[in-house]
Design an enzyme around this catalytic site. Structure first.
Site, PDB file in Angstrom:
ATOM      1  NE  ARG A 102       3.850 -16.910  29.241  1.00 53.85           N
ATOM      2  CZ  ARG A 102       3.126 -17.763  29.935  1.00 53.85           C
ATOM      3  NH1 ARG A 102       2.237 -18.531  29.322  1.00 53.85           N
ATOM      4  NH2 ARG A 102       3.260 -17.876  31.236  1.00 53.85           N
ATOM      5  CG  HIS A 129       7.349 -19.292  34.472  1.00 57.03           C
ATOM      6  ND1 HIS A 129       6.964 -17.961  34.475  1.00 57.03           N
ATOM      7  CD2 HIS A 129       6.196 -20.014  34.330  1.00 57.03           C
ATOM      8  CE1 HIS A 129       5.644 -17.892  34.330  1.00 57.03           C
ATOM      9  NE2 HIS A 129       5.160 -19.121  34.241  1.00 57.03           N
ATOM     10  CD  GLN A 132       3.646 -20.444  38.451  1.00 57.58           C
ATOM     11  OE1 GLN A 132       2.944 -19.985  37.569  1.00 57.58           O
ATOM     12  NE2 GLN A 132       3.149 -20.749  39.649  1.00 57.58           N
ATOM     13  CG  ASP A 221       5.935 -27.328  34.234  1.00 58.10           C
ATOM     14  OD1 ASP A 221       4.714 -27.164  33.991  1.00 58.10           O
ATOM     15  OD2 ASP A 221       6.833 -26.690  33.654  1.00 58.10           O
ATOM     16  CB  CYS A 261       3.506 -23.537  37.299  1.00 60.85           C
ATOM     17  SG  CYS A 261       3.838 -24.465  35.780  1.00 60.85           S
ATOM     18  NE  ARG A 289       2.502 -16.132  37.806  1.00 52.41           N
ATOM     19  CZ  ARG A 289       2.554 -16.465  36.519  1.00 52.41           C
ATOM     20  NH1 ARG A 289       2.265 -17.691  36.146  1.00 52.41           N
ATOM     21  NH2 ARG A 289       2.957 -15.593  35.598  1.00 52.41           N
TER      22      ARG A 289
END
Ligand code: CP
Ligand code: NVA
Length: 306
Positions: A102, A129, A132, A221, A261, A289
């Site tokens: 990350r 991402h 996701q 988001d 997410c 996930r």
């Protein structure tokens, strides 16, 4: 040969296979069958930003696969005090079988992947991402039984990692995508053009009226991504009117689903009523996930050791 997952484009040829595998392993595991395809393998997880889902789902997923995950906060490893990405990648590759990263920047992500000799998985950077979005497509597949031909709409910050990966993911999956955002938060042209290459309809608009009319999937988001905190007040003003509420959900198809997410900030990008309402699948999405990443890790490992 080693294979990385840095961008959604890295799975353009086998997205369906990964989703199918993830769903199959999920079902097998829930029936009590062991899915230990990565026995005694180790995943190194480097975090330069905070996380709840990514950290826990990779670690528990690796455990179900019979392997082990190591949490490496950049504050606690030498990378955080100046050791190079190149040396970090080369050293970690001598210990672990796979690296999840990350990262603050997409450049750092690509650099780590270039020097690592084991697969590198993007657990979020400033541009994309992918874990996701593969998860989200798996969740849509489970709820709708298909992806191709669906109409997807995303409202909010169109210039963040989720919007970019949604553009590519919808393109690959054959879903039409509409991004509804204030003009200065429109996605980078590169992602729009890449999405169009898959032959789907790609609309970028700031028209909120009728944004969700007759759509199959609604997603949003946070308006303030990690790293954007100094712009918080300005962004809250800029996104006024973009909150997904009951009226927006009612305009969509009756069986439309809502995705986020997470983490969510209720009253801003979505009301709590919608996020916890009957059309919301956000907690299935959070659970998935783990299953999607199980499918991803098994796929990347198989590619290296066929
Ligand atoms: N959705 C997501 O990546 O959550 P975390 O930041 O908690 O990992
Ligand atoms: N766009 C958000 C996603 C969080 C999972 C961020 O980058 O903070």
């Amino acid at each position: 040969m080693k294979r990385d997952l840095i961008s959604m484009l890295d799975v353009k040829n086998d997205l369906t296979d990964i989703i199918t595998l993830s769903i199959r392993l999920k079902q097998q595991s829930k029936r009590g069958k062991r899915i230990e395809h990565l026995k005694r393998k180790t995943l190194g997880m480097i975090f330069e930003k905070p996380s709840t889902r990514t950290r826990v789902s990779f670690e528990t997923g690796m455990n179900l696969l019979g392997g082990h995950a190591i949490f490496l906060s950049s504050n606690d490893i030498q990378l955080g005090r100046g050791e190079s990405i190149e040396d970090t990648a080369k050293v970690l590759s001598r210990y672990v079988d796979m690296i999840m990263y990350r990262a603050k920047s997409n450049e750092a992500m690509k650099e780590l992947a270039a020097y690592a000799t084991v697969p590198v998985i993007n657990g979020l950077d400033n541009k994309e991402h992918p874990c996701q979005v593969i998860t989200d497509l798996m969740t849509i597949q489970e709820h709708k039984g298909k992806l191709k031909g669906l109409q997807f709409v995303y409202l909010g910050d169109g210039n963040n990692n989720m919007a970019h990966s949604y553009l590519l993911g919808c393109g690959i999956a054959g879903m039409n995508i509409r991004i509804v955002a204030p003009k200065k938060y429109w996605p980078e042209t590169y992602y729009v053009e890449e999405a169009k290459k898959f032959g789907v309809t790609v609309e970028i608009t700031d028209k909120i009226k009728d944004a969700t009319k007759e759509v199959d999937v609604i997603a949003t988001d946070t308006w303030v991504s990690m790293g954007d905190e100094t712009e918080k007040e300005k962004r809250i003003k800029d996104f006024k009117g973009y909150t997904i509420d009951a009226a927006m959900m009612n305009a969509a198809k009756k069986d439309a689903v809502f995705l986020h997410c997470l983490p969510a900030y209720y009253g801003y990008e979505v009301t709590k009523e919608v996020a916890h309402g009957k059309q919301s699948v956000i907690f299935d999405e959070a659970e998935n996930r783990m299953w999607a990443q199980i499918g991803i890790m098994v796929t990347l490992h198989r590619h290296m050791f066929p």
